[in-house]
Write an enzyme that holds these catalytic residues in place. Structure first.
Site, short mmCIF file in Angstrom:
data_model
loop_
_atom_site.label_atom_id
_atom_site.label_comp_id
_atom_site.label_asym_id
_atom_site.label_seq_id
_atom_site.Cartn_x
_atom_site.Cartn_y
_atom_site.Cartn_z
CE LYS A 46 -0.37 -0.51 5.06
NZ LYS A 46 -1.12 -1.08 6.17
NE ARG A 144 -6.95 0.08 10.59
CZ ARG A 144 -5.69 -0.07 10.13
NH1 ARG A 144 -4.93 0.93 10.50
NH2 ARG A 144 -5.15 -1.27 9.64
CE1 TYR A 273 9.29 32.09 0.91
CE2 TYR A 273 9.77 29.86 0.79
CZ TYR A 273 9.40 30.87 -0.03
OH TYR A 273 8.82 30.61 -1.19
C1 LIG Z 1 -0.55 -1.82 6.93
C2 LIG Z 1 -0.82 -3.16 7.28
C3 LIG Z 1 0.03 -4.27 7.54
C4 LIG Z 1 1.47 -4.16 7.37
O1 LIG Z 1 2.08 -3.64 8.47
P1 LIG Z 1 3.52 -3.33 8.81
O2 LIG Z 1 3.61 -2.78 10.16
O3 LIG Z 1 4.30 -2.40 7.72
O4 LIG Z 1 4.08 -4.73 8.75
C5 LIG Z 1 -0.64 -5.64 7.48
N1 LIG Z 1 -1.84 -5.55 7.84
C6 LIG Z 1 -2.80 -4.59 7.60
C7 LIG Z 1 -4.25 -4.94 7.60
C8 LIG Z 1 -2.21 -3.17 7.23
O5 LIG Z 1 -2.98 -2.18 7.17
#
Ligand SMILES: *Cc1c(COP(=O)(O)O)cnc(C)c1O
Length: 379
Positions: A46, A144, A273
């Site tokens: 992602k 979540r 700046y």
């Molecule tokens: C981002 C994510 C992961 C990976 O997490 P890391 O800490 O980068 O290994 C795994 N499962 C879900 C559902 C996530 O959102």
């Protein structure tokens, strides 16, 4: 293929780039593999593969032996399919009703987290004469997305009764697997395993079970079930400063640029700046063609070091959108000299953990902030 703001990828004129070290990435995949035994590996790609470039990184990770890919959004999954990737892809984020046809069209696995969403999936899949592949997300404590563990059995029943739905997996997400205190993770894992009792109890084959992210792969080997979902560790970064380190991970990421301008400033001259840095004595100051508009965060102004000639030098003044200045004291530099913002040069290294600490965030945010205006190169 390098992705830039320019439509034509063959025109790469920017001296700023992210260099991805594929050898290091392959090492990290091997480490995860040896830790996970026969469990499948779903590489999490992602947010532009944590800043590494979604398409090329995904292709390379599959070549290195990961089994599946996980993305956050539907659009990321579609981009991977359009690039010709055929391995299973799970969209980890929440699904919205009008997206279902697209999930089906691109054969993307859906995260289902409520009875309502399951009904939407079943309806659209029935109308299309297709079978939707879903993973049920159980909320064991992250709060979540996901069905609360006490309601999960109802959703399992409904999914198994839905003719146009294939229950491919069941998963949950750990809120604190990277933390020193392991209690909450133990509780989440226990809740997850309890919920999964549903399947043997009803004589139904167990779907693929997965809960382990990077923190869990590193310090909760008991959570490695049928599949693991490592993200940041594939990129050679530990998820927290205190996490156990049973294996060596190698950083895969170098963020570099080149000197675009050199000048001498007199004592008392304010720089940039708001003049937030003033030369304490006559100094040489270089300008770099990179700024917060690329993801080199403004919070690093007057705090971060960069590497030039294998030596650390401090950022001087406020980081602008597209440029920033560095005080090199009385060292020498020439236009076009290489400057490293994250990564190694000579004997010195600047890690994304270091930059994260300087701006009060986590390394995940440092990596994912570096945006698509910066070309990626794979070495
Ligand atoms: C981002 C994510 C992961 C990976 O997490 P890391 O800490 O980068 O290994 C795994 N499962 C879900 C559902 C996530 O959102």
């Amino acid at each position: 293929m390098i992705h830039t703001v320019l439509e034509d990828d063959s025109i790469i004129l920017r001296p700023t780039s992210v260099e991805v070290d594929l050898k290091a990435m392959e090492h990290n995949v091997r480490q995860v593999r040896s830790r996970s035994g026969s469990a499948r590996i779903m590489a999490i790609v992602k947010a532009n593969a944590y800043g590494h470039g979604l398409l090329r990184t995904s292709q390379e990770l599959l070549r290195m032996g990961v089994d599946e890919l996980g993305v956050a959004f539907l659009e990321e999954g579609i981009a991977l399919r359009k690039a010709g990737i055929n391995e299973p892809i799970l969209v980890l984020g929440g699904m919205i009703g009008n997206q279902v046809t697209h999930y089906l069209e691109y054969d993307l696995q859906i995260t289902a987290s409520s009875l309502f969403k399951l009904q939407q999936i079943e309806e659209v899949a029935a109308a299309a004469g297709k079978k939707a592949k879903i993973h049920i997300k159980v909320d064991t404590g992250m709060r979540r997305i996901g069905i609360r563990e006490e309601n999960a059995a109802k959703l399992f029943d409904a999914a198994l009764a839905s003719e146009h739905v294939e229950l491919a997996g069941v998963f949950s997400h750990l809120a604190s697997s990277h933390a020193k205190d392991k209690d909450f993770t133990h509780r989440q894992l226990e809740r997850f395993l309890n919920v999964l009792e549903f399947f043997p109890r009803h004589g139904v084959p167990m779907p693929v079970r997965h809960i382990a992210n990077s923190g869990a792969v590193l310090q909760h080997p008991e959570s490695i079930l049928d599949m693991v979902r490592p993200g940041i560790m594939l990129y050679g970064v530990y998820p927290s400063p205190e996490v156990e380190r049973p294996m060596e991970l190698l950083p895969t990421f170098t963020f570099k640029t080149r000197v675009v301008f050199f000048k001498v400033v007199e004592q008392g001259n304010p720089i940039g700046y708001d003049g937030t840095w003033t030369a304490p004595k006559e100094s040489r100051v270089i300008t770099l063609p990179v700024g917060y508009g690329d993801g080199y965060m403004r919070a690093l102004s007057n705090k971060a070091d960069v590497l030039l000639g294998g030596k650390r030098h401090p950022v001087a003044g406020s980081i602008s959108m597209d440029q920033c200045m560095v005080n090199i004291g009385w060292d020498s530099a020439y236009v076009d000299d290489e400057v490293v913002l994250i990564g190694g040069q000579g004997e010195e290294t600047i890690t994304c953990e270091e930059l994260a600490a300087l701006c009060g965030t986590i390394p995940y945010e440092i990596l994912t902030n570096i945006n698509t205006r910066v070309p990626r190169r794979y070495v």
